[in-house]
Design a protein around this motif. Structure first.
Motif, PDB file in Angstrom:
ATOM      1  N   ASP A 129       0.855  -1.071   0.171  1.00  0.00           N
ATOM      2  CA  ASP A 129      -0.048   0.095  -0.005  1.00  0.00           C
ATOM      3  C   ASP A 129       0.909   1.334  -0.057  1.00  0.00           C
ATOM      4  OD1 ASP A 129       1.067   0.072   2.617  1.00  0.00           O
ATOM      5  OD2 ASP A 129      -0.901  -0.276   3.496  1.00  0.00           O
ATOM      6  N   GLY A 130       2.221   1.119   0.107  1.00  0.00           N
ATOM      7  CA  GLY A 130       2.919   2.245   0.041  1.00  0.00           C
ATOM      8  C   GLY A 130       2.848   3.016   1.436  1.00  0.00           C
ATOM      9  N   VAL A 131       2.578   2.398   2.555  1.00  0.00           N
ATOM     10  CA  VAL A 131       2.363   3.124   3.792  1.00  0.00           C
ATOM     11  C   VAL A 131       3.298   2.100   4.832  1.00  0.00           C
ATOM     12  CG1 VAL A 131       0.967   3.373   5.571  1.00  0.00           C
ATOM     13  CG2 VAL A 131       0.348   4.134   3.270  1.00  0.00           C
ATOM     14  N   THR A 132       2.969   0.840   4.836  1.00  0.00           N
ATOM     15  CA  THR A 132       3.585  -0.071   5.646  1.00  0.00           C
ATOM     16  C   THR A 132       4.736  -0.920   4.742  1.00  0.00           C
ATOM     17  OG1 THR A 132       1.779  -0.607   6.693  1.00  0.00           O
ATOM     18  CG2 THR A 132       3.461  -2.032   6.924  1.00  0.00           C
ATOM     19  N   TRP A 133       5.882  -0.994   4.986  1.00  0.00           N
ATOM     20  CA  TRP A 133       6.862  -1.350   4.224  1.00  0.00           C
ATOM     21  C   TRP A 133       7.655  -2.726   5.151  1.00  0.00           C
ATOM     22  CZ3 TRP A 133       8.546   0.415  -0.797  1.00  0.00           C
ATOM     23  CH2 TRP A 133       7.730   1.280  -1.169  1.00  0.00           C
ATOM     24  N   ASN A 134       7.908  -3.469   4.398  1.00  0.00           N
ATOM     25  CA  ASN A 134       8.581  -4.773   5.041  1.00  0.00           C
ATOM     26  C   ASN A 134      10.006  -5.258   4.156  1.00  0.00           C
ATOM     27  OD1 ASN A 134       6.420  -5.567   6.853  1.00  0.00           O
ATOM     28  ND2 ASN A 134       5.340  -5.618   4.788  1.00  0.00           N
ATOM     29  N   ALA A 135      10.995  -5.590   4.929  1.00  0.00           N
ATOM     30  CA  ALA A 135      12.238  -6.222   4.268  1.00  0.00           C
ATOM     31  C   ALA A 135      11.702  -7.441   3.468  1.00  0.00           C
ATOM     32  CB  ALA A 135      13.103  -6.441   5.348  1.00  0.00           C
ATOM     33  N   ALA A 136      12.554  -7.387   2.211  1.00  0.00           N
ATOM     34  CA  ALA A 136      12.264  -8.564   1.312  1.00  0.00           C
ATOM     35  C   ALA A 136      13.385  -9.402   1.505  1.00  0.00           C
ATOM     36  CB  ALA A 136      12.301  -8.393  -0.045  1.00  0.00           C
ATOM     37  N   SER A 137      13.438 -10.684   0.967  1.00  0.00           N
ATOM     38  CA  SER A 137      14.388 -11.665   1.137  1.00  0.00           C
ATOM     39  C   SER A 137      15.438 -11.264  -0.101  1.00  0.00           C
ATOM     40  CB  SER A 137      13.978 -13.036   1.065  1.00  0.00           C
ATOM     41  OG  SER A 137      15.052 -14.156   1.159  1.00  0.00           O
ATOM     42  N   SER A 138      16.739 -10.902   0.310  1.00  0.00           N
ATOM     43  CA  SER A 138      17.618 -10.355  -0.632  1.00  0.00           C
ATOM     44  C   SER A 138      18.895 -11.306  -0.590  1.00  0.00           C
ATOM     45  CB  SER A 138      17.998  -8.962  -0.515  1.00  0.00           C
ATOM     46  OG  SER A 138      19.053  -8.665  -1.199  1.00  0.00           O
ATOM     47  N   PRO A 139      19.396 -11.893  -1.464  1.00  0.00           N
ATOM     48  CA  PRO A 139      20.733 -12.864  -1.547  1.00  0.00           C
ATOM     49  C   PRO A 139      22.036 -11.816  -1.786  1.00  0.00           C
ATOM     50  CG  PRO A 139      19.736 -12.890  -3.951  1.00  0.00           C
ATOM     51  CD  PRO A 139      18.760 -11.886  -3.122  1.00  0.00           C
ATOM     52  N   SER A 140      21.541 -10.556  -1.923  1.00  0.00           N
ATOM     53  CA  SER A 140      23.111  -9.757  -1.886  1.00  0.00           C
ATOM     54  C   SER A 140      23.170  -8.735  -0.812  1.00  0.00           C
ATOM     55  CB  SER A 140      22.609  -9.110  -3.226  1.00  0.00           C
ATOM     56  OG  SER A 140      23.712  -8.022  -3.500  1.00  0.00           O
ATOM     57  N   THR A 141      24.473  -8.686  -0.722  1.00  0.00           N
ATOM     58  CA  THR A 141      24.940  -7.594   0.083  1.00  0.00           C
ATOM     59  C   THR A 141      25.641  -6.293  -0.596  1.00  0.00           C
ATOM     60  OG1 THR A 141      27.122  -8.508   0.484  1.00  0.00           O
ATOM     61  CG2 THR A 141      25.372  -9.138   1.885  1.00  0.00           C
ATOM     62  N   ARG A 142      25.227  -6.398  -1.863  1.00  0.00           N
ATOM     63  CA  ARG A 142      25.876  -5.148  -2.693  1.00  0.00           C
ATOM     64  C   ARG A 142      25.031  -4.177  -3.045  1.00  0.00           C
ATOM     65  NH1 ARG A 142      27.819  -8.603  -7.253  1.00  0.00           N
ATOM     66  NH2 ARG A 142      29.070  -6.812  -8.182  1.00  0.00           N
ATOM     67  N   ASP A 143      25.559  -3.052  -3.401  1.00  0.00           N
ATOM     68  CA  ASP A 143      24.481  -1.732  -3.551  1.00  0.00           C
ATOM     69  C   ASP A 143      23.677  -1.994  -4.836  1.00  0.00           C
ATOM     70  OD1 ASP A 143      25.797  -0.432  -1.411  1.00  0.00           O
ATOM     71  OD2 ASP A 143      26.855   0.701  -2.621  1.00  0.00           O
ATOM     72  N   LEU A 144      22.197  -1.759  -4.592  1.00  0.00           N
ATOM     73  CA  LEU A 144      21.363  -1.846  -5.737  1.00  0.00           C
ATOM     74  C   LEU A 144      20.921  -0.381  -6.099  1.00  0.00           C
ATOM     75  CD1 LEU A 144      19.361  -4.755  -4.366  1.00  0.00           C
ATOM     76  CD2 LEU A 144      21.207  -4.941  -6.197  1.00  0.00           C
ATOM     77  N   TYR A 145      20.976  -0.070  -7.565  1.00  0.00           N
ATOM     78  CA  TYR A 145      20.830   1.241  -7.905  1.00  0.00           C
ATOM     79  C   TYR A 145      19.551   1.425  -8.673  1.00  0.00           C
ATOM     80  CZ  TYR A 145      25.561   1.964  -6.735  1.00  0.00           C
ATOM     81  OH  TYR A 145      26.616   1.943  -5.735  1.00  0.00           O
ATOM     82  N   ALA A 146      18.863   0.420  -9.240  1.00  0.00           N
ATOM     83  CA  ALA A 146      17.742   0.564  -9.777  1.00  0.00           C
ATOM     84  C   ALA A 146      16.822  -0.682  -9.854  1.00  0.00           C
ATOM     85  CB  ALA A 146      18.016   0.788 -11.479  1.00  0.00           C
TER      86      ALA A 146
END
Length: 333
Positions: A129-146
């Motif tokens: 909904d753009g109001v409540t945000w949750n952490a997703a499961s990411s396999p990376s520790t490197r910067d994401l830009y897009a």
């Protein structure tokens, strides 16, 4: 990289962070010290403070950012430094949302009924909904830009100069995987999709030279289409109809098939452009010192004086509005 915008919420316009923006069906993302991009939302160029200005696109002084979205239906979401995340229903009143992270957020998008924001150290957040945000499961520790929604999935890109590109994929915005293809040596910094074709770009050394532009094919991964070497570099790419356009600080390139790219006329008097969108009225780019460029065809560009003193990092459009975000928490409409 930084902020983005999306629709929903009420908040003050006193944010400090840098922001970036981009438009998607209903949301945009922002960053704290500098707002970078907006996504799935209406984008308007407005600066925090008393300044207000309108973007004039080819086609007349009353050209608006009309599209499928309408005010009140979409949400502007801005993301930025230090986990900054804001939302607004009208691009005027903004509400600070809890991101749950202290790292920079670089980009935000909308797709599959979800907002997704990405950032530093592999950070990925998702929201219904753009109001409540949750952490997703990411396999990376490197910067994401897009990040962008393409076909039936989300793509996120980034990387670092020691290892090269990072590419992550998700069907729901929550669980992400890394495709099993040999990684590019480039750090990828922008993405664009027209629903059928996916394009990314980046550079592969610390001096930001050695430019490359790539297209995605399922089962194969990225294929290089443009090798700019140390001569040409483009910082933003966008999808329009029927073309893709990439723009930088000295020129632009366009294509109608994503394979053959053609240089446009020189960008006279242009500074470094940070973001680019296609609208029914033409192409709009924003960048350093608040400068903007407009084009009706992606070939010939007109420079416009800065709408704000700060660098603009992202732009989006919809619902009759254009919105841009940038350094120092700047939001311009």
């Amino acid at each position: 990289m930084g902020p983005a915008l999306a629709r929903e919420g009420v908040a003050s316009r006193t944010a400090d962070p840098d922001l970036r923006s981009r438009r998607e069906p209903a949301g945009v993302g922002v960053r704290s010290d500098t707002l970078r991009r907006m996504s799935r939302a209406l984008v308007v160029l407005l600066a925090l403070g008393p300044i207000a200005c309108n973007f004039i696109l080819p086609g007349g002084d009353d050209q608006t950012a009309e599209d499928s979205a309408t005010p009140g239906e979409d949400l502007y979401i801005a993301v930025g430094d230090d986990g900054a995340l804001l939302s607004s229903a009208d691009a005027t009143t903004w509400t600070v949302r809890t991101s749950g992270v202290a790292l920079a957020l670089h980009a935000v998008t909308w797709g599959a009924d979800h907002y997704v924001a990405v950032g530093q150290a592999g950070t990925i957040l998702e929201s219904a909904d753009g109001v409540t945000w949750n952490a997703a499961s990411s396999p990376s520790t490197r910067d994401l830009y897009a990040v962008v929604h393409h076909d039936d999935r989300f793509f996120a890109v980034g990387g670092d100069n020691s290892v090269g590109a990072e590419t992550l994929v998700s069907f729901d915005g929550r669980t992400w995987t890394r495709p099993e293809f040999a990684p590019l040596k480039h750090v990828l910094t922008d993405l664009a999709s027209d629903g059928a074709n996916l394009v990314t770009l980046g550079t592969y050394d610390a001096s930001l030279q050695s430019f490359g532009l790539f297209t995605w094919t399922d089962g194969t991964g990225w294929t290089q289409r443009v090798d700019g070497g140390v001569v040409a570099r483009y910082d933003a790419v966008a999808a329009g109809s029927p073309a893709f356009v990439a723009i930088g600080n000295a020129g632009a390139i366009y294509t109608e098939d994503t394979v053959t790219w053609t240089s446009t006329l020189p960008l006279v008097g242009a500074t470094e452009m940070k973001d680019l969108i296609a609208t029914p009225g033409g192409w709009l780019a924003v960048g350093v010192a608040g400068q903007s460029l407009t084009s009706s065809d992606g070939l010939q560009w007109v420079s416009h004086a800065g709408a704000a003193a700060q660098n603009l990092q992202g732009v989006t459009a919809g619902g009759g509005l254009y919105v841009a975000v940038g350094d120092g928490g700047t939001i311009v409409s």
